[in-house]
Design a protein around this motif. Structure first.
Motif, PDB file in Angstrom:
ATOM      1  N   UNK A 133       0.893  -1.187  -0.077  1.00  0.00           N
ATOM      2  CA  UNK A 133      -0.024  -0.020  -0.085  1.00  0.00           C
ATOM      3  C   UNK A 133       0.754   1.396  -0.057  1.00  0.00           C
ATOM      4  N   UNK A 134       1.866   1.258   0.746  1.00  0.00           N
ATOM      5  CA  UNK A 134       2.989   2.504   0.861  1.00  0.00           C
ATOM      6  C   UNK A 134       3.343   2.912  -0.650  1.00  0.00           C
ATOM      7  N   UNK A 153     -11.656   6.023   1.007  1.00  0.00           N
ATOM      8  CA  UNK A 153     -12.279   5.267   2.135  1.00  0.00           C
ATOM      9  C   UNK A 153     -12.350   3.568   2.193  1.00  0.00           C
ATOM     10  N   UNK A 154     -11.826   3.097   1.206  1.00  0.00           N
ATOM     11  CA  UNK A 154     -12.006   1.754   1.000  1.00  0.00           C
ATOM     12  C   UNK A 154     -10.614   0.974   1.702  1.00  0.00           C
ATOM     13  N   UNK A 155     -11.185  -0.056   2.073  1.00  0.00           N
ATOM     14  CA  UNK A 155      -9.907  -1.049   2.793  1.00  0.00           C
ATOM     15  C   UNK A 155      -9.258  -1.449   1.589  1.00  0.00           C
ATOM     16  N   UNK A 156      -7.614  -1.386   1.856  1.00  0.00           N
ATOM     17  CA  UNK A 156      -6.887  -1.944   0.907  1.00  0.00           C
ATOM     18  C   UNK A 156      -6.139  -3.289   1.140  1.00  0.00           C
ATOM     19  N   UNK A 157      -6.122  -3.466   2.367  1.00  0.00           N
ATOM     20  CA  UNK A 157      -5.695  -4.723   3.021  1.00  0.00           C
ATOM     21  C   UNK A 157      -5.598  -4.909   4.423  1.00  0.00           C
ATOM     22  N   UNK A 158      -5.612  -6.144   4.866  1.00  0.00           N
ATOM     23  CA  UNK A 158      -5.988  -6.460   6.413  1.00  0.00           C
ATOM     24  C   UNK A 158      -5.203  -7.948   6.785  1.00  0.00           C
ATOM     25  N   UNK A 159      -4.731  -7.707   8.042  1.00  0.00           N
ATOM     26  CA  UNK A 159      -4.217  -9.020   8.320  1.00  0.00           C
ATOM     27  C   UNK A 159      -4.717  -9.282   9.705  1.00  0.00           C
TER      28      UNK A 159
END
Length: 461
Positions: free
Chosen positions: A362-363, A401-407
């Protein structure tokens, strides 16, 4: 020459359901399998390994009886023959289920043998020639054993060998610190083996963010697994009845004594003996079949599905390959691989559930980002279960304001991640998910809190 409407090569996770859809459409189908119906997942992958993980978890929980207020009255012992027999039964039951399913399809013929292309419209199998206007290649992959000094002089195991092992290795050295290797490392440590992981890179599972890698390493080391990263010049030699594993690590160059060695350094596609050159089908430098967004090869009428196409290395991506091809071919839809969200899990205990981008990815995207992270010690369900290792975190686009990723690294993380995956797949904002009312007490109930914590700050680690 026998003619079919479609020929499927390989009966892994995409082949049988595709045969079912084509059968229901009234097409005559030949599905060819040279070894075991069900592919990697059923025979040497998900089914047996997760069965072994469950046995290891049960043994580990029993040893922790004092934490929960009970005693088993003595040391926990593991009967590896019984453990292996349990895994073998799961394999056989699943395989037979697939075979019975195929045998009950009116227009499908299961042919046992090695298929090889003679041209773009013809294959040979068991001395017979078959032709069809449509070919679907679903041949999967196998463990890779790279050239290393002495590797041919000692016995080495792959995941295929490990799931059939009915003895307990006294000293197990695992070469490769990625997903397959880590699962076997923890389960065999819990069975009672001395386990050492040897990894060339400077951290485990290097595709993950550094904080995830560090946390996973900490979980394994807390259980007694030895981790040797930054390992160059890995070599093998016989040492009496055992094996000496030479490892040149920056912080520890001592050789490792082993009774068993597992190679878990990646996989390669089963494409080298299909005669793809005779059909004109293109492959990349690693042997993966080149496909477009619709899973079509460069040759009209030939598709490639599953692990052999390099577009996914999971059972669920192989099955989705089938769904994409069937939807486009039979339902008039426009489904593409690029629409698929990358999601997967690492099945150590606690498991890691992952979807979308890592923080690092993402960065690099150039977006303005929002980050949030919470430890599993803040999850009531984890506290109640006495399993508070890990954390959950998210990264989102500050503008859309959309989630790009999660863990989610923690108890139930492989299940809880689906709430986030589904919202991402539905293209919903973090504000929509924030107002969900999750059930208490669950792991998922912390997700809205993590969303409220999203802020423009760098992630930890």
């Amino acid at each position: 020459m026998r003619n079919f409407d479609a020929i499927i090569i390989g009966a892994g996770q995409a082949g049988p359901p595709l045969a079912g859809r084509l059968n229901d459409a009234g097409m005559s189908v030949a599905i060819i399998e040279r070894h075991l119906v069900g592919g990697t997942c059923v025979n040497t992958g998900c089914k047996p390994t997760k069965t072994l993980v469950a046995s290891a978890y049960a043994a580990h929980t029993a040893r922790r009886g004092g934490d929960y207020g009970f005693s088993v009255g003595g040391p926990i012992t593991v009967d590896m023959k019984a453990v292996a027999a349990r895994a073998a039964k799961v394999i056989v039951d699943s395989r037979e289920g697939n075979e019975n399913w195929l045998s009950n399809m009116d227009h499908v013929e299961l042919i046992r043998g090695q298929a090889r292309f003679e041209s773009a419209t013809e294959i040979a199998v068991n001395g017979e020639r078959l032709t069809a206007p449509r070919f679907f290649i679903n041949v999967g992959g196998r463990a890779s054993v790279p050239e290393m000094p002495g590797v041919g002089d000692v016995p080495v195991l792959t995941n295929t060998d490990m799931v059939a092992l009915d003895v307990l290795p006294r000293q197990l050295v695992i070469v490769g610190g990625s997903y397959i290797g880590l699962e076997f490392a923890q389960m065999y440590r819990r069975f009672g083996s001395e386990v050492t992981i040897v990894e060339r890179q400077d951290r485990l599972i290097a595709r993950e963010d550094p904080d995830v890698s560090a946390a996973v390493r900490g979980i394994l080391e807390a259980e007694g697994v030895v981790v040797r990263t930054g390992a160059d010049c890995i070599g093998f030699a016989r040492a009496g009845e055992g094996i000496a594993v030479a490892v040149d690590c920056a912080d520890d160059a001592r050789p490792i004594a082993a009774t068993h060695v597992l190679m878990a350094v990646g996989r390669r596609p089963n494409t080298d003996d299909l005669g793809l050159d005779a059909a004109g089908v293109a492959v990349d430098s690693r042997g993966f079949i080149t496909v477009d967004d619709y899973l079509q090869t460069n040759v009209p009428g030939i598709w490639a599905l599953g692990d052999c196409n390099g577009r996914g290395a999971f059972t669920h991506t192989a099955y989705n390959d089938f769904e994409i091809v069937a939807a486009n071919l039979l339902d008039g839809e426009d489904r593409r691989v690029s629409q698929r969200l990358p999601g997967y899990a690492l099945y150590i205990d606690p498991p890691l559930g992952r979807v979308g981008m890592t923080d690092e990815q993402a960065g690099r995207s150039g977006r303005r980002l929002l980050f949030s992270k919470r430890p599993m010690t803040r999850v009531g369900r984890a506290v109640e279960k006495g399993e508070t290792q890990g954390f959950m975190k998210m990264v989102a686009d500050a503008d859309t304001r959309r989630i790009l990723g999660a863990a989610i690294l923690g108890t139930g993380g492989d299940e809880a991640i689906h709430g986030i995956l589904d919202m991402m797949n539905a293209d919903q904002s973090i504000d929509t998910l924030r107002w969900a009312v999750p059930i208490h007490p669950t792991v998922s109930e912390l997700i809205p809190t993590v969303l409220l914590d999203l802020a423009t700050a760098l992630p930890d680690g």
